[in-house]
Design an enzyme around this catalytic site. Structure first.
Site, short mmCIF file in Angstrom:
data_model
loop_
_atom_site.label_atom_id
_atom_site.label_comp_id
_atom_site.label_asym_id
_atom_site.label_seq_id
_atom_site.Cartn_x
_atom_site.Cartn_y
_atom_site.Cartn_z
N LYS A 108 0.85 -1.18 0.00
CA LYS A 108 0.00 0.00 0.00
C LYS A 108 0.89 1.23 0.00
O LYS A 108 1.80 1.33 0.82
CB LYS A 108 -0.86 -0.03 1.28
CG LYS A 108 -2.27 0.41 1.08
CD LYS A 108 -3.16 0.02 2.24
CE LYS A 108 -4.53 0.61 2.04
NZ LYS A 108 -5.55 0.04 2.89
N GLU A 138 -19.72 -5.36 10.30
CA GLU A 138 -20.71 -4.58 11.05
C GLU A 138 -21.76 -5.47 11.70
O GLU A 138 -22.20 -5.21 12.83
CB GLU A 138 -21.38 -3.55 10.13
CG GLU A 138 -20.48 -2.37 9.75
CD GLU A 138 -19.47 -2.68 8.64
OE1 GLU A 138 -19.55 -3.78 8.06
OE2 GLU A 138 -18.61 -1.82 8.37
N ARG A 188 -25.75 -2.08 6.88
CA ARG A 188 -25.37 -3.48 6.68
C ARG A 188 -25.90 -4.35 7.82
O ARG A 188 -26.16 -5.53 7.65
CB ARG A 188 -23.84 -3.51 6.60
CG ARG A 188 -23.12 -4.77 6.45
CD ARG A 188 -23.32 -5.48 5.17
NE ARG A 188 -22.95 -4.89 3.91
CZ ARG A 188 -21.74 -4.87 3.36
NH1 ARG A 188 -20.71 -5.38 3.99
NH2 ARG A 188 -21.54 -4.36 2.18
#
Ligand SMILES: Cc1ncc(C[n+]2csc(CCOP(=O)(O)OP(=O)(O)O)c2C)c(N)n1
Length: 657
Positions: free
Chosen positions: A295, A382, A410
């Site tokens: 990254k 979640e 969600r």
């Protein structure tokens, strides 16, 4: 720079390598002013080039998980010239968007959807009897999400042709967490993964001569073994992991799911990537290619601070430093929330904080740092976060789930079935309730009042400023019911925060400004949360124009303060509700329902977001202006309504409370 994906197919290997450098420069320079997902995109430059080298979009389909890493794909398809408009008004969206380009076959913004969506496409392709390639690109943190596993469970017996790429950079937004992350690390550190090498060599030998891509593969042949065995290997230091079991990982997990596992391979080695993808194209078995990327590759600051550069604001191109914040900028709501958590936890040992992979975004990083034993990061999960909180609540705890309004969608069933139905004292701190302007419709939190206020047992509040946020959090920890607090993204109002928070009376509104004189047309403005400031501005403007304007801070969307609403409803000639939420089913709707029950017939003007998905823009103010969530529009609407409906002025004198 290239002109579209066809051009990518004509370049030599060294030109492709040059192209990756150019794209990195464009990402770094292009995002410096607007900010954006720099780190994830710097990590997938070679991977995206290789994808476009090997496959043909839009016929072949790339399904990006979250799709925050699709900037390179945008540059390589038809949006190179508009790249510097990304996340700005009328510019490119920061995520894949079906309406933006035929090359974006599937939109996203929430994590964990790519494997399911791609599998659906593969199933449809098989039914149609066509032969396009479906390629799903998902991150290591997407594997902490339940939906990804639901899809994996389904792939093997649904289709024979499915290419998935696990883009493993060890990071979610923060460092990836949990057993899956450990497992991937074990796979990476296993020196015995030579399967790809054998398969791959056989494949390369079988390739027809003269094929450009294969020449690249041959060129790579000398290098790929090195790439497989050396590049990207991560040393964990010890082979005995924290789980105590130690040993090497094996790809058996993916294989038991009915997928062929290839890798791990160096995700920055272009020839290796190209050859591997060519190989994947020939497979008549679902396949997962484990690609290791870095990254932030190519930008020193992003490598050093992967979390910051996951999704960064504007920065200095040379140093990566953030642009200085104006001295008098109030604190962000998320930081007030995180710091308050620390204080609350210090005083009450039943409180814990739970995040679904968003320690900085929610502000819970403050708790993580100060009291790590009271902090849980459960990964991008979640649903699990909410049910986990429900479980803790049954044991006497007051768990605080800090989840953005949009991501909490969600977990709706978990809120209903696990928390509300059992009436458990879970506290929800819903950041980004309102607009997340430059992210756009996937991230705007405009629906939570509607989706929560129909559920029994719910206490739902919205603070008008940061001091009231603290009061609400404090109040929530004294409840025995599910409690939800919604507050916006970004800087708070800049009011002082009391040393000692106040216990608020549940369902009690606050009168900010009462009617003051008789003989004038009376307008009562109910401004919820951050819209209270707009209501106050509108009241000043209305007063200047000869109206008697009252302002109420409703504080609670459930239970509504029936008394205050009825009183002002009957006292005023016109009511205005203002909310940073969809009008459909929101706070204004709740007021209308109450008025219908109480036979209040005063006209109501509702200010809020219309029944459509709101696009992205550079700033929240631009969108508020466009859609009329401003003091000026409120005043104009009130005046127009008086004129149009010829609203009679209340004849009797009003008892002001
Ligand atoms: C349902 C949901 N929860 C949280 C987020 C916030 N989020 C965006 S990207 C991300 C991390 C993604 O990590 P990974 O899949 O490994 O991709 P990477 O950024 O490392 O390439 C998170 C948590 C989200 N988009 N969707």
């Amino acid at each position: 720079m290239v002109d579209g994906p066809a051009h990518v197919k004509k370049l030599t290997l060294s030109q492709l390598q040059e192209l990756s450098g150019e794209i990195r420069e464009e990402l770094i320079a292009g995002l410096a002013k607007s900010g954006g997902h720099l780190g994830p995109n710097l990590g997938v430059v070679e991977l995206t080039i290789a994808l476009h080298r090997v496959f043909n979009t839009p016929r072949d389909k790339f399904v990006w998980d979250v799709s925050h890493q699709a900037y390179v794909h945008k540059i390589l398809t038809d949006r190179k010239n508009r790249f510097r408009t990304i996340r700005q008004t009328d510019g490119l969206n920061g995520f894949a968007l079906r309406t933006e380009s035929p090359h974006d076959c599937y939109g996203a913004g929430h994590a964990g959807t790519a494997l399911s969506a791609a599998l659906g496409m593969a199933a449809a392709r098989d039914k149609n009897g066509t032969d396009e390639n479906i390629v799903c690109i998902f991150g290591d943190a997407a594997l902490t999400n339940g939906i990804s596993f639901e899809a994996l469970n389904n792939i093997g017996h649904t289709t024979k042709r499915f290419i998935s790429i696990l883009n493993d950079n060890e990071w979610s937004i923060a460092k990836n967490v949990g057993a899956i992350s450990n497992y991937l690390n074990k796979l990476i550190t296993n020196p015995r993964y030579n399967k790809l090498a054998r398969d791959f060599e056989n494949f390369v030998r079988r390739l027809p001569k003269g094929d450009v891509a294969m020449k690249l593969a041959h060129k790579a042949e000398g290098g790929f073994k090195g790439a497989i065995t050396d590049v990207g290997l991560r040393q964990t230091g010890s082979l005995v992991d924290t789980d105590g079991r130690g040993g090497y990982g094996s790809p058996v997990f993916f294989e038991e799911m009915g997928m062929r596992y290839l890798g791990p391979i160096d995700g920055h080695n272009l020839p290796l990537l190209i050859s591997t993808l060519e190989f994947a194209k020939t497979c008549d078995h679902p396949i997962v290619i484990h690609v290791l990327t870095q990254k932030g590759k190519g930008f020193e600051a992003a490598l050093r601070f992967p979390e910051k550069f996951h999704g960064t604001g504007p920065y200095d191109v040379k140093t990566g430093d953030s642009m200085p914040v104006k001295a008098d900028t109030p604190p962000n709501y998320q930081d007030v929330m995180g710091q308050t958590m620390v204080k609350l936890c210090q005083k009450n040992n039943t409180i814990v904080g739970i995040t679904a992979a968003m320690p900085s975004g929610t502000g819970l990083k403050h708790l993580e740092k100060a009291m790590p034993d009271r902090y849980y990061d459960v990964g991008i999960a979640e649903e699990h976060a909410v049910i986990f909180a429900a479980g803790m609540a049954t044991m006497g705890f007051h768990p605080v789930c800090a989840i953005y309004s949009t991501f909490l969608q969600r977990a709706y069933d978990c809120i209903h079935h696990d928390v509300c139905l059992q009436d458990l004292p879970v506290i929800f701190c819903m950041d980004r309730a309102g607009l997340s302007a430059n992210d756009g419709p996937t991230h705007h939190g405009l629906f939570d009042i509607a989706y929560l206020r129909c559920l029994p047992n719910v206490i739902a509040m919205a603070p008008k400023d940061e001091d009231e946020l603290v009061d609400m959090m404090f109040t929530a920890t004294h409840q025995n019911h599910p409690t939800f607090i919604r507050y916006p993204r970004g800087a708070a109002e800049g009011v002082p925060i009391k040393d000692q928070p106040k216990l608020l009376e549940i369902g009690k509104a606050e009168v900010i400004r009462n009617f003051s004189s008789n003989g004038k047309r009376k307008v009562a403005l109910f401004g919820l949360g951050p819209m209270n400031a707009i209501a106050r501005q509108a009241a000043v403007q209305l007063a200047a124009e000869g109206f008697d304007a009252a302002v109420v801070n409703p504080r609670f969307t459930k239970p509504l303060d029936a008394g205050a609403h009825e009183f002002f409803g009957k006292a005023a000639d016109m009511i205005v509700t203002l909310e940073d939420h969809a009008l459909m089913g929101g706070y204004g709707s709740a007021v209308l329902e109450l008025f219908s029950e109480k036979a209040v017939t005063t006209p109501v003007v509702r200010i809020g977001w219309p029944d459509q998905f709101i696009e992205h823009a550079t700033t929240q103010d631009e969108l508020r202006k466009k859609y009329g969530l401003t003091a000026e529009n409120t005043v104009a609407k009130v005046k127009a309504q008086f004129a149009e409906a010829a609203v009679p002025m209340t004849s009797k004198l009003i008892e002001v409370a």
